[in-house]
Write an enzyme that holds these catalytic residues in place. Structure first.
Site, PDB file in Angstrom:
ATOM      1  CD  GLU A  25      -2.976  -0.235  -0.174  1.00  0.00           C
ATOM      2  OE1 GLU A  25      -3.001   0.254  -1.319  1.00  0.00           O
ATOM      3  OE2 GLU A  25      -3.484  -1.336   0.087  1.00  0.00           O
ATOM      4  CG  HIS A  26      -0.350   4.886   0.579  1.00  0.00           C
ATOM      5  ND1 HIS A  26      -0.779   6.023  -0.071  1.00  0.00           N
ATOM      6  CD2 HIS A  26      -1.390   4.487   1.344  1.00  0.00           C
ATOM      7  CE1 HIS A  26      -2.022   6.301   0.305  1.00  0.00           C
ATOM      8  NE2 HIS A  26      -2.421   5.380   1.145  1.00  0.00           N
ATOM      9  CG  ASP A  28       1.199   2.858  -6.674  1.00  0.00           C
ATOM     10  OD1 ASP A  28       1.216   3.553  -5.627  1.00  0.00           O
ATOM     11  OD2 ASP A  28       0.233   2.877  -7.470  1.00  0.00           O
ATOM     12  N   GLY A 119     -11.969   2.330  -2.162  1.00  0.00           N
ATOM     13  CA  GLY A 119     -10.616   1.784  -2.232  1.00  0.00           C
ATOM     14  C   GLY A 119     -10.505   0.594  -3.158  1.00  0.00           C
ATOM     15  CB  SER A 121      -9.429   0.641  -8.348  1.00  0.00           C
ATOM     16  OG  SER A 121      -8.328   1.323  -8.769  1.00  0.00           O
ATOM     17  CG  ASP A 166      -5.339   2.049  -8.477  1.00  0.00           C
ATOM     18  OD1 ASP A 166      -4.746   1.179  -7.815  1.00  0.00           O
ATOM     19  OD2 ASP A 166      -5.752   3.108  -7.981  1.00  0.00           O
ATOM     20  CG  ASN A 209     -13.800  12.010  -3.922  1.00  0.00           C
ATOM     21  OD1 ASN A 209     -12.777  11.970  -4.597  1.00  0.00           O
ATOM     22  ND2 ASN A 209     -14.987  12.221  -4.441  1.00  0.00           N
ATOM     23  CE  LYS A 210      -7.120   7.485  -5.555  1.00  0.00           C
ATOM     24  NZ  LYS A 210      -6.653   6.178  -6.012  1.00  0.00           N
TER      25      LYS A 210
END
Length: 434
Positions: A25-26, A28, A119, A121, A166, A209-210
């Site tokens: 996670e986090h 890439d 989450g 995608s 993603d 909401n990213k």
């Protein structure tokens, strides 16, 4: 519904799947490999190319209003992450790749069953789907890798500094296998998951909401600053270093050794902009204009030590996870579960991208039979993924439903109650018959 919207019938359909990131996670956007799989839920678009230069978008979900614009004047408003802007990202990416000024118009009806802001995608699936729609309308060809790279880049038009996982899994996924996705150059390797276990997705029902939040982009920037300070500490040319993986590559050392360097070079107390400037020997003005992104220029504290520790340890967990899957020891489900648990702890404590509801959900999943459970996706809400022995699945689903979703206060809306077992699905494709 297409006929009632547009008075015609679609010529072809495109689907692109959502994904669950099993571990990694986090990392890439720091250049490190991740281990996702596509899920069966997807975005589906019915398409009719038209002779005019008008793009008309409609959505089967009434929450998402119709939209139309000139196909030759694509404007993406970063301040409002509206659904149609994600479609426009995919379209614009393909348009710019081929350097086209005149795009043909099209009528598109969008449908999808990936829970939004969970989450899994949904937004990237829409970008990828739109990219493939545009490519098909143009009658052009690109490889899956090229499509993934274009869509990863074009999603940044909406203001999210993501790393490409993603979009890569949406195009490169294959049924029946998870994938180790590596970057620079982009490539995907099959990872065979244990046959005696299933992966269960549970939605915390907290939406995040990213693109509307600065938290995600602050983390990207904290990783960039940590990379620069680590490079400076090791007397490397730091000004062109952007990612934590570059520091490791330049030093030629292991992830475990990078964790020791981080311990030496960075302190656990948060850094303020002035201290960062002192460490790098630059002015505040240079920091703001040359390093920070526009949406992080007013941030006053940066937790560089914690973010670097998470990234290097999480990158190591991804490689361990793959190794265990390859070697398939007797207790592999337990070992994989432990890595997932460590990942969640690091996301919660070092990267601070969890939230109380997710922590509670992960805790419930572990108590009720999951060998491991962790947040998946950006965090701050969204879903947890758990590894559950196959023979425990029915009881696990029933008990988690009762413990988390059927609360006496009735606070969770039923349509958001996503709790399902998933298996690795296939990637994006075009088909002519619905």
């Amino acid at each position: 519904m297409f006929n009632s919207k547009f008075g015609s019938i679609p010529k072809f359909y495109v689907r692109a799947p959502g994904r669950v990131n099993i571990i990694g996670e986090h990392i890439d956007y720091c250049g490190y490999s991740v281990l996702p799989m596509a899920i069966e839920q997807d975005v589906l678009i019915a398409v009719e190319p038209v002779k005019t230069y008008t793009l008309q978008l409609a959505n089967t979900n009434p929450l998402y209003p119709d939209f139309s614009t000139s196909a030759n004047n694509i404007q993406i408003d970063k301040t409002k992450p509206l659904w149609h802007n994600y479609f426009l990202c995919g379209l614009k990416g393909i348009q710019e790749h081929f350097g086209l000024s005149n795009l043909t118009g099209m009528n598109c009806l969008v449908d999808g069953n990936i829970p939004p802001s969970s989450g899994l995608s949904s937004s990237s699936a829409l970008v990828c789907c739109a990219g493939l729609v545009t490519l098909t309308v143009l009658g052009r060809n690109l490889s899956k890798v090229e499509l993934a790279e274009i869509c990863a880049k074009s999603e940044r038009y909406i203001g999210t500094e993501g790393g490409g996982m993603d979009q890569s899994i949406s195009f490169l996924a294959e049924e029946g296998t998870a994938k180790l996705i590596e970057f620079s150059p982009l490539r995907a390797t099959d990872v065979k998951l244990p046959s005696g276990a299933v992966f269960v997705i549970a939605n915390s029902c907290v939406e995040m909401n990213k693109a509307a939040t600065s938290q995600f982009n602050i983390r990207v920037m904290e990783c960039r600053l940590a990379a620069k300070l680590l490079a400076k500490y090791k007397n490397l040319q730091w000004d062109n270093v952007l990612r934590l993986d570059e520091v490791q590559a330049k030093l030629g050392i292991s992830l475990e050794e990078m964790l020791l360097v981080t311990e030496d070079a960075l302190h656990p107390e948060p850094y303020n902009p002035e201290e960062i400037c002192r460490c790098l020997g630059i002015s505040l003005e240079e920091l703001r204009t040359q390093i920070l992104s526009p949406n992080t220029q007013d941030v006053l504290i940066f937790k560089l030590y914690q973010r670097a520790k998470h990234v290097y340890s999480e990158a190591a967990r991804v490689l361990q996870f793959k190794k265990i899957c390859e070697e398939a020891p007797e207790n592999m489900v337990q070992l994989l579960g432990e890595l997932m648990n460590q990942s969640h702890m690091s996301c919660r404590d070092m990267y601070e991208c969890s939230c109380p509801e997710l922590d509670q959900l992960v805790d419930i999943c572990r108590k009720l039979g999951a060998q491991g459970s962790r947040l998946t996706g950006a965090g701050w809400g969204g879903c947890a993924v758990s590894i559950v022995p196959a023979d425990k699945l029915p009881g696990f689903l029933a008990n988690v439903h009762k413990a988390y979703y059927q609360r006496s206060d009735g606070s969770l809306a039923p349509e958001k109650q996503s709790l399902f077992a998933t298996k690795p699905g296939g990637g994006a494709l075009v088909f002519l018959e619905a």
